[in-house]
Design an enzyme around this catalytic site. Structure first.
Site: not given
Length: 186
Positions: A69-71
């Site tokens: 994931a990447d936020t």
């Protein structure tokens, strides 16, 4: 869920969310360059980086699901990544003060050499924050590992966020509602 899950993230917040979901996982980390092409939209950037993180595992996994994931935080189409230092963190929070911004999390599930990617967007509305509140928060919480320089579950989020349109867990760093549904499809 019968699949083994590899969480490719050192984020304690993502780890805690998976535990709360009763998902068994283990953490495996690989260094990945998080650069991206400039022409991508914020949503595309989050998914691009999540997929890039998953590709680091493509040759080594067998029957596991790799979760990456990447936020990112975006205000007026400007991406606010992780702050470089204390002054940068303060500047970011001053930019967010009194404004709405988007938190976008891109997620990639790598399973049997196939990439299943999705994203979620939440709108976060900050109240006006005083410089004293911002400086105190940065000094005490040292939010240097957080996109936009804040954690919604920390003091600045508790005193500064007026409302959210969208998923709370997305703002924490993992859109658990969507993740659960997507994992059930695999």
């Amino acid at each position: 869920m019968n699949h083994k899950i590899i969480l490719a993230s050192k984020s304690p917040r993502r780890q805690e969310l998976l535990k709360l979901m009763d998902i068994n996982f283990h953490v495996v980390l690989k260094e990945v360059d998080e650069s991206y092409p400039e022409q991508l939209s914020p949503e595309e950037i989050a998914v691009y980086i999540a997929e890039k993180k998953a590709k680091a595992f493509d040759e080594t996994v067998t029957d596991e699901i790799v979760l990456t994931a990447d936020t990112i935080v975006c205000v007026n189409n400007q991406i606010l990544g992780k702050p470089e230092n204390e002054a940068h963190a303060i500047e970011m929070l001053q930019t967010l003060s009194g404004r709405m911004h988007q938190v976008i999390t891109g997620v990639c599930l790598l399973y049997q050499h196939r990439y299943h990617s999705f994203y979620d967007v939440s709108e976060v509305f900050f109240a006006e924050l005083s410089d004293e509140e911002i400086v105190s928060y940065v000094n005490e919480y040292k939010p240097f590992d957080k996109a936009g320089s804040y954690g919604i579950q920390e003091r600045i989020g508790l005193i500064g966020i007026e409302r959210i349109n969208g998923s709370y867990t997305n703002v924490v760093g993992l859109p658990t509602e969507k993740l659960y549904r997507e994992l059930m499809k695999l």
